[in-house]
Design a protein around this motif. Structure first.
Motif, mmCIF file in Angstrom:
data_model
loop_
_atom_site.group_PDB
_atom_site.id
_atom_site.type_symbol
_atom_site.label_atom_id
_atom_site.label_comp_id
_atom_site.label_asym_id
_atom_site.label_seq_id
_atom_site.Cartn_x
_atom_site.Cartn_y
_atom_site.Cartn_z
ATOM 1 N N LYS A 163 83.705 78.502 -11.814
ATOM 2 C CA LYS A 163 82.940 79.776 -12.180
ATOM 3 C C LYS A 163 81.516 79.613 -11.815
ATOM 4 C CE LYS A 163 82.152 82.934 -16.097
ATOM 5 N NZ LYS A 163 82.317 83.291 -17.497
ATOM 6 N N ALA A 164 80.974 78.330 -11.632
ATOM 7 C CA ALA A 164 79.309 78.254 -11.484
ATOM 8 C C ALA A 164 79.175 78.303 -9.820
ATOM 9 C CB ALA A 164 79.058 77.073 -12.177
ATOM 10 N N CYS A 165 80.347 77.960 -9.213
ATOM 11 C CA CYS A 165 80.287 78.174 -7.712
ATOM 12 C C CYS A 165 79.922 79.160 -6.872
ATOM 13 C CB CYS A 165 81.560 77.379 -6.965
ATOM 14 S SG CYS A 165 81.799 75.794 -7.219
ATOM 15 N N ASP A 166 79.233 79.205 -5.865
ATOM 16 C CA ASP A 166 78.674 80.392 -5.260
ATOM 17 C C ASP A 166 79.922 81.089 -4.528
ATOM 18 O OD1 ASP A 166 75.745 80.454 -5.039
ATOM 19 O OD2 ASP A 166 76.176 78.620 -4.774
ATOM 20 N N ASN A 167 81.047 80.287 -4.206
ATOM 21 C CA ASN A 167 82.214 80.889 -3.502
ATOM 22 C C ASN A 167 83.481 79.805 -3.328
ATOM 23 O OD1 ASN A 167 84.339 82.613 -2.007
ATOM 24 N ND2 ASN A 167 82.491 82.908 -0.377
ATOM 25 N N GLY A 168 84.481 80.166 -3.429
ATOM 26 C CA GLY A 168 85.616 79.228 -3.321
ATOM 27 C C GLY A 168 86.230 79.575 -1.884
ATOM 28 N N PHE A 169 86.834 78.534 -1.291
ATOM 29 C CA PHE A 169 87.686 78.665 0.007
ATOM 30 C C PHE A 169 88.834 77.915 -0.143
ATOM 31 C CE2 PHE A 169 85.017 75.000 0.466
ATOM 32 C CZ PHE A 169 85.800 74.190 1.015
ATOM 33 N N LYS A 170 89.678 78.268 0.752
ATOM 34 C CA LYS A 170 91.069 77.696 0.982
ATOM 35 C C LYS A 170 91.099 77.039 2.448
ATOM 36 C CE LYS A 170 93.545 82.140 1.981
ATOM 37 N NZ LYS A 170 94.515 82.825 1.374
ATOM 38 N N LEU A 221 68.715 75.184 -8.320
ATOM 39 C CA LEU A 221 67.204 75.213 -8.152
ATOM 40 C C LEU A 221 66.654 74.815 -6.863
ATOM 41 C CD1 LEU A 221 66.792 73.893 -11.893
ATOM 42 C CD2 LEU A 221 66.295 76.143 -11.102
ATOM 43 N N ASN A 222 67.234 74.007 -6.174
ATOM 44 C CA ASN A 222 66.729 73.548 -4.911
ATOM 45 C C ASN A 222 67.164 74.431 -3.673
ATOM 46 O OD1 ASN A 222 65.402 70.670 -5.017
ATOM 47 N ND2 ASN A 222 67.004 70.526 -6.810
ATOM 48 N N GLY A 223 67.933 75.612 -4.191
ATOM 49 C CA GLY A 223 68.374 76.545 -3.123
ATOM 50 C C GLY A 223 69.522 75.874 -2.397
ATOM 51 N N ILE A 224 70.518 75.009 -3.147
ATOM 52 C CA ILE A 224 71.630 74.808 -2.195
ATOM 53 C C ILE A 224 72.871 75.669 -2.792
ATOM 54 C CG2 ILE A 224 73.178 72.557 -2.127
ATOM 55 C CD1 ILE A 224 70.492 70.893 -2.534
ATOM 56 N N LYS A 225 73.567 76.047 -2.075
ATOM 57 C CA LYS A 225 74.716 76.721 -2.250
ATOM 58 C C LYS A 225 75.901 75.783 -2.541
ATOM 59 C CE LYS A 225 74.008 81.240 -0.531
ATOM 60 N NZ LYS A 225 74.641 82.338 0.381
ATOM 61 N N VAL A 226 76.619 76.184 -3.561
ATOM 62 C CA VAL A 226 77.955 75.320 -4.061
ATOM 63 C C VAL A 226 79.211 75.929 -3.753
ATOM 64 C CG1 VAL A 226 78.801 74.024 -5.808
ATOM 65 C CG2 VAL A 226 76.702 74.257 -5.719
ATOM 66 N N PHE A 227 79.929 75.153 -2.658
ATOM 67 C CA PHE A 227 81.531 75.864 -2.572
ATOM 68 C C PHE A 227 82.514 74.861 -3.054
ATOM 69 C CE2 PHE A 227 78.724 77.164 1.324
ATOM 70 C CZ PHE A 227 78.394 78.366 1.062
ATOM 71 N N ALA A 228 83.676 75.446 -3.459
ATOM 72 C CA ALA A 228 84.774 74.905 -4.026
ATOM 73 C C ALA A 228 85.859 75.141 -3.106
ATOM 74 C CB ALA A 228 84.961 75.446 -5.472
ATOM 75 N N SER A 229 86.606 73.961 -2.999
ATOM 76 C CA SER A 229 87.960 73.669 -2.387
ATOM 77 C C SER A 229 89.054 74.367 -3.310
ATOM 78 C CB SER A 229 87.829 72.351 -1.831
ATOM 79 O OG SER A 229 89.507 72.363 -1.288
ATOM 80 N N GLU A 230 89.702 75.515 -3.190
ATOM 81 C CA GLU A 230 90.566 75.864 -4.045
ATOM 82 C C GLU A 230 91.808 76.624 -3.173
ATOM 83 O OE1 GLU A 230 92.984 76.878 -6.487
ATOM 84 O OE2 GLU A 230 91.449 75.806 -7.602
ATOM 85 N N PRO A 289 72.064 75.194 3.400
ATOM 86 C CA PRO A 289 72.042 74.002 2.352
ATOM 87 C C PRO A 289 73.235 74.119 1.485
ATOM 88 C CG PRO A 289 69.950 74.735 2.543
ATOM 89 C CD PRO A 289 70.639 75.891 3.315
ATOM 90 N N CYS A 290 74.150 73.119 1.465
ATOM 91 C CA CYS A 290 75.269 73.343 0.552
ATOM 92 C C CYS A 290 75.981 72.155 0.220
ATOM 93 C CB CYS A 290 76.498 74.152 1.384
ATOM 94 S SG CYS A 290 77.079 73.329 2.832
ATOM 95 N N ALA A 291 76.773 72.122 -1.009
ATOM 96 C CA ALA A 291 77.504 71.233 -1.546
ATOM 97 C C ALA A 291 78.960 71.691 -1.593
ATOM 98 C CB ALA A 291 77.029 70.943 -3.116
ATOM 99 N N ILE A 292 79.893 70.865 -1.528
ATOM 100 C CA ILE A 292 81.296 70.967 -1.643
ATOM 101 C C ILE A 292 81.976 70.375 -2.570
ATOM 102 C CG2 ILE A 292 83.391 70.952 -0.053
ATOM 103 C CD1 ILE A 292 81.684 70.820 2.390
ATOM 104 N N ILE A 293 82.660 71.093 -3.511
ATOM 105 C CA ILE A 293 83.386 70.382 -4.507
ATOM 106 C C ILE A 293 84.896 69.951 -4.395
ATOM 107 C CG2 ILE A 293 84.159 70.193 -7.074
ATOM 108 C CD1 ILE A 293 81.699 72.070 -7.625
#
Length: 257
Positions: free
Chosen positions: A222-229, A180-189, A204-208
């Protein structure tokens, strides 16, 4: 991320000046604005006072651990009545308030979320890297994460006392709030298709970061914008989560410099 043969971590008993004993005293402390790390309630206690404590603790977002009598006794405090609370050395902040302040200061949000990481040494090391790499805030759930106690603060070299920490009831709701605040969420997987170098950390981003044994919860991923390795030259089970966090946050800082 997975880790095997994890060594036993000896945690020290909290200092007595950080403890509050007794259900009524704990309720009074909560209602007066005292921030608590967590509450330990003897599992055999069932009373109206205990039910009131649960409601008040939920209101203020303080986790309650139901434990055997031996755990309560080990705190070595008199008149505990089966209930001990540990005062927080960290001032938890509201997630939206933190995001708003970052934006008001003209900065681009960089947040770090911890999912299921229970080893306090890892949490301390992650916080240290986060502070050094310019992370604005660490977001943790009420339950399912290691206590941010004196041991964690010591391991972080004091970083946990100098970086904003937001304790939320639900990480999935926190992701919604970030979106809602325009922050993308990226997951370390480790099984993700995208390499870390192909993620744009300048926006603007957050990392899980997930636990080493179970990784990130599927519902969060599933709720994240993208996953990365993080690509590795050798085929190995995984990196230590605090080491991986340091590498990821350094890449984010490098892109933003």
């Amino acid at each position: 991320m997975r880790q095997h043969n994890k060594p036993f971590v000896q945690q020290h008993r909290p200092k007595k000046n950080l403890l509050i004993a007794g259900i009524k005293a704990i309720i009074d402390a909560l209602n007066s604005g005292q921030q608590l790390e967590r509450i330990y309630l003897q599992s055999t206690i069932h009373s109206p006072e205990a039910e009131e404590l649960k409601l008040v603790a939920e209101k203020y977002g303080v986790p309650i651990n139901k434990v055997p009598f031996e755990k309560i006794r080990n705190f070595n405090v008199e008149n505990h009545q089966g209930c001990i609370a540990v005062k927080s050395k960290i001032h938890y902040q509201d997630l939206q308030d933190v995001i708003s302040l970052i934006v008001e200061n003209g900065e681009t949000p960089l947040l770090l979320m911890l999912d299921g990481i229970t080893d306090i040494r890892n949490i301390g090391a992650i916080a240290r890297s986060a502070y050094c790499c310019g992370v604005h805030a660490i977001v943790i759930p009420e339950k399912g994460v290691g206590a941010l106690n004196e041991d964690a603060i010591t391991t972080s070299a004091g970083a946990l006392e100098n970086i904003s920490v937001c304790r939320v009831k639900s990480l999935i709701n926190a992701i919604d709030e970030m979106h809602l605040n325009g922050i993308k969420v990226f997951a370390s997987e480790m099984k993700a298709d995208t390499n870390i170098f192909d993620i744009d950390f300048k926006e603007p981003c957050a990392i899980i970061m997930g636990s080493e044994d179970k990784g990130i919860q599927p519902v969060l991923y599933k709720a994240c914008d993208n996953g990365f390795k993080i690509p590795m030259k050798k085929d190995f089970e995984s990196l230590n989560v605090s080491v991986a966090a340091g590498m990821i946050l350094y890449e984010a800082m490098k892109q933003r410099m």
